[in-house]
Design a protein around this motif. Structure first.
Motif, mmCIF file in Angstrom:
data_model
loop_
_atom_site.group_PDB
_atom_site.id
_atom_site.type_symbol
_atom_site.label_atom_id
_atom_site.label_comp_id
_atom_site.label_asym_id
_atom_site.label_seq_id
_atom_site.Cartn_x
_atom_site.Cartn_y
_atom_site.Cartn_z
ATOM 1 N N UNK A 85 21.370 91.548 52.285
ATOM 2 C CA UNK A 85 22.714 92.721 53.462
ATOM 3 C C UNK A 85 22.074 91.592 55.426
ATOM 4 N N UNK A 86 23.187 91.357 55.983
ATOM 5 C CA UNK A 86 22.457 91.093 57.043
ATOM 6 C C UNK A 86 20.830 90.094 57.111
ATOM 7 N N UNK A 87 20.833 89.851 56.385
ATOM 8 C CA UNK A 87 19.875 88.334 56.397
ATOM 9 C C UNK A 87 18.650 88.513 55.618
ATOM 10 N N UNK A 88 18.984 90.005 54.967
ATOM 11 C CA UNK A 88 17.625 91.216 54.136
ATOM 12 C C UNK A 88 18.058 90.886 52.942
ATOM 13 N N UNK A 89 17.215 91.264 52.068
ATOM 14 C CA UNK A 89 16.848 91.069 50.612
ATOM 15 C C UNK A 89 17.875 93.279 50.498
ATOM 16 N N UNK A 90 18.457 92.461 49.510
ATOM 17 C CA UNK A 90 19.109 93.555 49.257
ATOM 18 C C UNK A 90 18.433 94.448 48.165
ATOM 19 N N UNK A 91 18.374 93.852 47.159
ATOM 20 C CA UNK A 91 17.585 94.678 46.158
ATOM 21 C C UNK A 91 18.192 94.290 44.979
ATOM 22 N N UNK A 92 19.531 93.493 45.249
ATOM 23 C CA UNK A 92 20.596 93.240 43.849
ATOM 24 C C UNK A 92 20.273 92.417 44.050
ATOM 25 N N UNK A 93 20.995 91.520 42.869
ATOM 26 C CA UNK A 93 21.328 90.121 42.652
ATOM 27 C C UNK A 93 21.869 89.833 41.300
ATOM 28 N N UNK A 94 22.764 88.703 41.404
ATOM 29 C CA UNK A 94 23.508 88.227 40.174
ATOM 30 C C UNK A 94 22.771 86.991 39.653
ATOM 31 N N UNK A 95 22.903 87.262 38.035
ATOM 32 C CA UNK A 95 22.432 86.741 37.024
ATOM 33 C C UNK A 95 23.636 85.622 36.437
ATOM 34 N N UNK A 96 24.088 85.060 36.106
ATOM 35 C CA UNK A 96 25.120 84.179 35.049
ATOM 36 C C UNK A 96 24.475 83.414 34.004
ATOM 37 N N UNK A 97 25.275 84.060 32.572
ATOM 38 C CA UNK A 97 24.641 83.092 31.925
ATOM 39 C C UNK A 97 25.456 82.144 31.152
ATOM 40 N N UNK A 98 25.165 81.183 30.134
ATOM 41 C CA UNK A 98 26.191 80.273 29.838
ATOM 42 C C UNK A 98 27.412 81.492 28.671
ATOM 43 N N UNK A 99 27.175 81.927 27.771
ATOM 44 C CA UNK A 99 27.855 82.874 26.710
ATOM 45 C C UNK A 99 27.762 83.799 27.093
ATOM 46 N N UNK A 100 29.183 84.836 26.545
ATOM 47 C CA UNK A 100 29.091 86.482 27.041
ATOM 48 C C UNK A 100 27.994 86.704 25.924
#
Length: 140
Positions: free
Chosen positions: A90-105
């Motif tokens: 956020x604004x070039x600084x870490x937000x403490x949030x990440x998304x991870x994608x997996x191959x299957x549900x």
């Protein structure tokens, strides 16, 4: 007489395509208004392959997140790779949030086993997310 069979035959349960109630957190199938046809899972519900991590240390890297999932052999998931991790800034600084994608549900559901586990000194919360969340975050 003869009318007793009107609707019965069409409503035979045709085997459980959803892998049994245990896989979906013990919800009952066949609630009123849900037909036997395949329903697309609502976005952010079971069936997603994308998870949102919240509460990450600001120093976290995508490698740290991969390692956090990969060191836990109890999850039963294939190794998480950096290409599937997006640390949100956020604004070039870490937000403490990440998304991870997996191959299957199924693997995403397995990875939810890390919810409220420690990464470094922080409890990480994990939520199901969807593609539009991921794309919004990626555009920042």
């Amino acid at each position: 007489g003869g009318g007793a069979f009107r609707e019965k035959a069409a409503w035979q349960p045709r085997g459980d395509a959803h892998g049994g109630a245990a896989a979906s957190g013990g919800q009952f199938h066949g609630a009123p208004g849900t037909g036997p046809s395949e329903r697309a899972a609502p976005e952010g519900d079971v069936g997603t392959t994308i998870l949102k991590l919240r509460g990450l240390p600001f120093s976290v890297s995508d490698e740290d997140i991969c390692q956090w999932f990969n060191e836990d052999s109890t999850l039963g998931i294939s190794p998480v790779i950096k290409d599937n991790v997006l640390v949100v800034l956020e604004g070039g600084r870490p937000s403490g949030i990440a998304y991870v994608e997996f191959p299957t549900p199924v693997e995403a559901t397995g990875a939810m086993g890390k919810n409220r586990q420690m990464l470094g000194t922080r409890y990480i919360e994990i939520f199901p997310a969807n593609r539009s969340d991921l794309e919004r975050a990626g555009r920042q």
